[in-house]
Design a protein around this motif. Structure first.
Motif, mmCIF file in Angstrom:
data_model
loop_
_atom_site.group_PDB
_atom_site.id
_atom_site.type_symbol
_atom_site.label_atom_id
_atom_site.label_comp_id
_atom_site.label_asym_id
_atom_site.label_seq_id
_atom_site.Cartn_x
_atom_site.Cartn_y
_atom_site.Cartn_z
ATOM 1 N N ASP A 66 -3.083 -10.702 -13.309
ATOM 2 C CA ASP A 66 -1.651 -10.548 -13.566
ATOM 3 C C ASP A 66 -1.615 -10.168 -11.683
ATOM 4 O O ASP A 66 -0.326 -9.460 -11.664
ATOM 5 N N TYR A 67 -2.731 -10.552 -11.161
ATOM 6 C CA TYR A 67 -2.572 -10.348 -9.409
ATOM 7 C C TYR A 67 -1.562 -11.678 -8.829
ATOM 8 O O TYR A 67 -1.918 -12.748 -10.059
ATOM 9 N N GLU A 68 -0.486 -11.399 -8.464
ATOM 10 C CA GLU A 68 0.192 -12.591 -7.557
ATOM 11 C C GLU A 68 0.012 -13.364 -6.118
ATOM 12 O O GLU A 68 -1.260 -11.861 -5.188
ATOM 13 N N ALA A 104 0.940 -1.114 0.102
ATOM 14 C CA ALA A 104 0.015 -0.085 -0.348
ATOM 15 C C ALA A 104 0.737 1.133 -0.340
ATOM 16 O O ALA A 104 1.031 2.310 -0.729
ATOM 17 N N GLU A 105 1.805 1.242 0.769
ATOM 18 C CA GLU A 105 2.830 2.531 0.523
ATOM 19 C C GLU A 105 3.544 2.318 -0.400
ATOM 20 O O GLU A 105 4.499 3.360 -0.355
ATOM 21 N N THR A 106 3.824 1.621 -1.282
ATOM 22 C CA THR A 106 4.897 1.588 -2.180
ATOM 23 C C THR A 106 4.358 2.116 -4.103
ATOM 24 O O THR A 106 3.309 1.901 -4.287
ATOM 25 N N GLU A 107 4.563 3.542 -4.035
ATOM 26 C CA GLU A 107 4.412 3.938 -5.194
ATOM 27 C C GLU A 107 3.925 3.454 -6.370
ATOM 28 O O GLU A 107 4.770 2.669 -6.729
ATOM 29 N N GLY A 108 2.773 3.008 -7.042
ATOM 30 C CA GLY A 108 2.855 2.570 -8.135
ATOM 31 C C GLY A 108 2.669 0.580 -7.998
ATOM 32 O O GLY A 108 1.788 0.037 -8.660
ATOM 33 N N ASP A 109 2.148 0.569 -6.873
ATOM 34 C CA ASP A 109 2.095 -0.573 -6.669
ATOM 35 C C ASP A 109 0.744 -0.686 -6.129
ATOM 36 O O ASP A 109 -0.789 0.261 -6.001
ATOM 37 N N GLU A 110 -0.052 -2.279 -6.616
ATOM 38 C CA GLU A 110 -1.714 -2.139 -6.274
ATOM 39 C C GLU A 110 -2.111 -2.930 -5.777
ATOM 40 O O GLU A 110 -1.230 -4.745 -5.123
#
Length: 118
Positions: A112-114, A32-38
């Motif tokens: 494409d979610y892990e 959640a805190e990492t820019e660009g991550d979903e």
């Protein structure tokens, strides 16, 4: 950019379950805190039992849960099966019922979610 679906399946009956919850919430917070991550955070199966506790401001995990709450959803079928449907409704969290009353894991894979389970 990473796409992660963290699925909490562990109930709340043992010390190990509390460890799984804490690790799941920490992992979710990192995404959640990492820019660009979903991030998709899904409470499924016995994991739905956590909602009443996590919504309680006195819970040891409430603050960590609040950090990722906006990304959280709950299995509609399982919230009923585990007797927490009222708490889930009161929480205002999204319920998922895309596949026979449950979240569609296949849709997440197709997007494409892990998938990471705890």
């Amino acid at each position: 950019m990473a796409k992660a679906a963290i699925v909490i399946l562990a109930g709340n009956e043992s010390h190990a379950d509390y460890g799984r919850l804490a690790n799941a919430l920490e992992a979710a917070k990192e995404f959640a805190e990492t820019e660009g991550d979903e991030l998709e955070l899904i409470f499924d199966g016995a994991g739905t039992q956590w909602i009443p506790e996590l919504e309680d401001e006195e819970s040891d995990y409430h603050e960590l849960y609040q950090a990722v709450r906006d990304d959280a959803a709950v299995c509609d079928f399982c919230s009923g099966a585990f007797g927490v449907e009222d708490a889930v409704a009161d929480s205002g969290l999204v319920t998922l019922d895309e596949y026979e009353g449950h979240p569609s894991i296949r849709s997440l894979v197709d997007d494409d979610y892990e998938i990471i389970t705890f």
